[in-house]
Scaffold this motif. Sequence first.
Motif, PDB file in Angstrom:
ATOM      1  N   VAL A  24     -17.235  13.493 -20.370  1.00  8.36           N
ATOM      2  CA  VAL A  24     -17.022  12.986 -19.010  1.00  8.36           C
ATOM      3  C   VAL A  24     -18.377  12.621 -18.414  1.00  8.36           C
ATOM      4  O   VAL A  24     -19.339  13.377 -18.530  1.00  8.36           O
ATOM      5  CB  VAL A  24     -16.346  14.054 -18.109  1.00  8.36           C
ATOM      6  CG1 VAL A  24     -16.238  13.563 -16.673  1.00  8.36           C
ATOM      7  CG2 VAL A  24     -14.978  14.434 -18.646  1.00  8.36           C
ATOM      8  N   ILE A  25     -18.435  11.429 -17.793  1.00 11.20           N
ATOM      9  CA  ILE A  25     -19.624  11.018 -17.040  1.00 11.20           C
ATOM     10  C   ILE A  25     -19.177  10.846 -15.594  1.00 11.20           C
ATOM     11  O   ILE A  25     -18.294  10.034 -15.297  1.00 11.20           O
ATOM     12  CB  ILE A  25     -20.229   9.714 -17.582  1.00 11.20           C
ATOM     13  CG1 ILE A  25     -20.618   9.881 -19.060  1.00 11.20           C
ATOM     14  CG2 ILE A  25     -21.437   9.295 -16.732  1.00 11.20           C
ATOM     15  CD1 ILE A  25     -21.097   8.614 -19.729  1.00 11.20           C
ATOM     16  N   ILE A  35     -23.577  13.752 -17.358  1.00 13.78           N
ATOM     17  CA  ILE A  35     -22.653  13.815 -18.487  1.00 13.78           C
ATOM     18  C   ILE A  35     -22.259  15.253 -18.782  1.00 13.78           C
ATOM     19  O   ILE A  35     -23.088  16.164 -18.683  1.00 13.78           O
ATOM     20  CB  ILE A  35     -23.266  13.129 -19.729  1.00 13.78           C
ATOM     21  CG1 ILE A  35     -22.230  12.992 -20.842  1.00 13.78           C
ATOM     22  CG2 ILE A  35     -24.500  13.851 -20.208  1.00 13.78           C
ATOM     23  CD1 ILE A  35     -22.660  12.075 -21.950  1.00 13.78           C
ATOM     24  N   ARG A  36     -21.005  15.441 -19.137  1.00 11.22           N
ATOM     25  CA  ARG A  36     -20.479  16.737 -19.550  1.00 11.22           C
ATOM     26  C   ARG A  36     -20.017  16.601 -20.994  1.00 11.22           C
ATOM     27  O   ARG A  36     -19.325  15.642 -21.331  1.00 11.22           O
ATOM     28  CB  ARG A  36     -19.279  17.160 -18.696  1.00 11.22           C
ATOM     29  CG  ARG A  36     -19.517  17.156 -17.201  1.00 11.22           C
ATOM     30  CD  ARG A  36     -20.415  18.319 -16.753  1.00 11.22           C
ATOM     31  NE  ARG A  36     -20.545  18.336 -15.316  1.00 11.22           N
ATOM     32  CZ  ARG A  36     -21.566  17.793 -14.651  1.00 11.22           C
ATOM     33  NH1 ARG A  36     -22.512  17.180 -15.280  1.00 11.22           N
ATOM     34  NH2 ARG A  36     -21.619  17.871 -13.341  1.00 11.22           N
ATOM     35  N   TYR A  53     -16.377   8.051 -14.346  1.00 18.67           N
ATOM     36  CA  TYR A  53     -16.047   7.787 -12.942  1.00 18.67           C
ATOM     37  C   TYR A  53     -17.015   6.746 -12.413  1.00 18.67           C
ATOM     38  O   TYR A  53     -18.227   6.915 -12.520  1.00 18.67           O
ATOM     39  CB  TYR A  53     -16.174   9.068 -12.105  1.00 18.67           C
ATOM     40  CG  TYR A  53     -15.082  10.061 -12.377  1.00 18.67           C
ATOM     41  CD1 TYR A  53     -13.889  10.008 -11.670  1.00 18.67           C
ATOM     42  CD2 TYR A  53     -15.234  11.035 -13.355  1.00 18.67           C
ATOM     43  CE1 TYR A  53     -12.867  10.914 -11.921  1.00 18.67           C
ATOM     44  CE2 TYR A  53     -14.225  11.945 -13.611  1.00 18.67           C
ATOM     45  CZ  TYR A  53     -13.053  11.878 -12.898  1.00 18.67           C
ATOM     46  OH  TYR A  53     -12.044  12.771 -13.162  1.00 18.67           O
ATOM     47  N   ASN A  54     -16.477   5.670 -11.834  1.00 14.93           N
ATOM     48  CA  ASN A  54     -17.372   4.680 -11.234  1.00 14.93           C
ATOM     49  C   ASN A  54     -17.829   5.184  -9.864  1.00 14.93           C
ATOM     50  O   ASN A  54     -17.420   6.256  -9.420  1.00 14.93           O
ATOM     51  CB  ASN A  54     -16.718   3.292 -11.179  1.00 14.93           C
ATOM     52  CG  ASN A  54     -15.513   3.222 -10.268  1.00 14.93           C
ATOM     53  OD1 ASN A  54     -15.287   4.080  -9.409  1.00 14.93           O
ATOM     54  ND2 ASN A  54     -14.712   2.175 -10.436  1.00 14.93           N
ATOM     55  N   ILE A  55     -18.637   4.414  -9.202  1.00 10.35           N
ATOM     56  CA  ILE A  55     -19.237   4.839  -7.932  1.00 10.35           C
ATOM     57  C   ILE A  55     -18.174   5.078  -6.856  1.00 10.35           C
ATOM     58  O   ILE A  55     -18.370   5.886  -5.951  1.00 10.35           O
ATOM     59  CB  ILE A  55     -20.314   3.824  -7.463  1.00 10.35           C
ATOM     60  CG1 ILE A  55     -21.230   4.442  -6.409  1.00 10.35           C
ATOM     61  CG2 ILE A  55     -19.689   2.545  -6.981  1.00 10.35           C
ATOM     62  CD1 ILE A  55     -22.177   5.456  -6.957  1.00 10.35           C
ATOM     63  N   PHE A  81     -22.095   2.326 -22.038  1.00 12.05           N
ATOM     64  CA  PHE A  81     -22.123   3.396 -21.043  1.00 12.05           C
ATOM     65  C   PHE A  81     -23.558   3.836 -20.832  1.00 12.05           C
ATOM     66  O   PHE A  81     -24.446   3.505 -21.608  1.00 12.05           O
ATOM     67  CB  PHE A  81     -21.242   4.588 -21.461  1.00 12.05           C
ATOM     68  CG  PHE A  81     -21.730   5.314 -22.686  1.00 12.05           C
ATOM     69  CD1 PHE A  81     -22.574   6.399 -22.573  1.00 12.05           C
ATOM     70  CD2 PHE A  81     -21.348   4.893 -23.944  1.00 12.05           C
ATOM     71  CE1 PHE A  81     -23.032   7.062 -23.699  1.00 12.05           C
ATOM     72  CE2 PHE A  81     -21.794   5.548 -25.079  1.00 12.05           C
ATOM     73  CZ  PHE A  81     -22.648   6.626 -24.951  1.00 12.05           C
ATOM     74  N   SER A  82     -23.757   4.582 -19.762  1.00 11.17           N
ATOM     75  CA  SER A  82     -25.074   5.165 -19.488  1.00 11.17           C
ATOM     76  C   SER A  82     -24.865   6.496 -18.783  1.00 11.17           C
ATOM     77  O   SER A  82     -23.801   6.761 -18.227  1.00 11.17           O
ATOM     78  CB  SER A  82     -25.923   4.230 -18.629  1.00 11.17           C
ATOM     79  OG  SER A  82     -25.354   4.073 -17.351  1.00 11.17           O
ATOM     80  N   TYR A  83     -25.893   7.318 -18.839  1.00 18.91           N
ATOM     81  CA  TYR A  83     -25.867   8.593 -18.132  1.00 18.91           C
ATOM     82  C   TYR A  83     -27.278   8.964 -17.725  1.00 18.91           C
ATOM     83  O   TYR A  83     -28.247   8.386 -18.236  1.00 18.91           O
ATOM     84  CB  TYR A  83     -25.217   9.701 -18.976  1.00 18.91           C
ATOM     85  CG  TYR A  83     -25.892   9.956 -20.299  1.00 18.91           C
ATOM     86  CD1 TYR A  83     -26.974  10.820 -20.405  1.00 18.91           C
ATOM     87  CD2 TYR A  83     -25.435   9.333 -21.462  1.00 18.91           C
ATOM     88  CE1 TYR A  83     -27.588  11.048 -21.618  1.00 18.91           C
ATOM     89  CE2 TYR A  83     -26.043   9.559 -22.682  1.00 18.91           C
ATOM     90  CZ  TYR A  83     -27.126  10.425 -22.750  1.00 18.91           C
ATOM     91  OH  TYR A  83     -27.739  10.649 -23.951  1.00 18.91           O
ATOM     92  N   ARG A  84     -27.379   9.886 -16.797  1.00 17.88           N
ATOM     93  CA  ARG A  84     -28.691  10.323 -16.299  1.00 17.88           C
ATOM     94  C   ARG A  84     -29.341  11.240 -17.297  1.00 17.88           C
ATOM     95  O   ARG A  84     -28.700  12.110 -17.873  1.00 17.88           O
ATOM     96  CB  ARG A  84     -28.550  11.023 -14.956  1.00 17.88           C
ATOM     97  CG  ARG A  84     -28.200  10.044 -13.862  1.00 17.88           C
ATOM     98  CD  ARG A  84     -28.006  10.687 -12.544  1.00 17.88           C
ATOM     99  NE  ARG A  84     -29.180  11.449 -12.143  1.00 17.88           N
ATOM    100  CZ  ARG A  84     -29.242  12.192 -11.055  1.00 17.88           C
ATOM    101  NH1 ARG A  84     -28.199  12.265 -10.263  1.00 17.88           N
ATOM    102  NH2 ARG A  84     -30.321  12.847 -10.744  1.00 17.88           N
ATOM    103  N   ASN A  85     -30.612  11.050 -17.486  1.00 23.88           N
ATOM    104  CA  ASN A  85     -31.397  11.861 -18.416  1.00 23.88           C
ATOM    105  C   ASN A  85     -31.765  13.197 -17.806  1.00 23.88           C
ATOM    106  O   ASN A  85     -32.002  13.331 -16.675  1.00 23.88           O
ATOM    107  CB  ASN A  85     -32.654  11.098 -18.821  1.00 23.88           C
ATOM    108  CG  ASN A  85     -33.373  11.755 -19.960  1.00 23.88           C
ATOM    109  OD1 ASN A  85     -32.829  12.600 -20.649  1.00 23.88           O
ATOM    110  ND2 ASN A  85     -34.602  11.330 -20.161  1.00 23.88           N
TER     111      ASN A  85
END
Length: 118
Positions: free
Chosen positions: A17-18, A24-25, A50-52, A114-118
Amino acid sequence: MYSMHMDLFRQFSVDAVIDSIGMIRNKLPLCNFFDNVLLGNKDKVTILVYNIEGERLIKTLVFDGSEIYYKLDATKTSDKYVREYSGNRYIKEKQGSQIVYSLYQNDKFVTNMFSYRN
């Protein structure tokens, strides 16, 4: 919080899940998927994003041993669309605080998956 995410994993049959801020989970299935792509092993992973606006998007990646197939299902959002892409390689790169996975066909950019926070 943990049980809420576990409920989502079961409800949507997702591997990761993002959330709407890019956190990210359960990143391990994504790491395993891309390891399998590099090794040439078939695999599949599904991500709930989930989008913004807080709407749920389902992103599915399938590797058949030579091609990566990426499906974006937004039928449960206000936009109500499905997009499908394919490519034979991916690039993972850091863009500011984001880790971005992009799909390519040879040297031609296809889409950001996709992208996620580092």
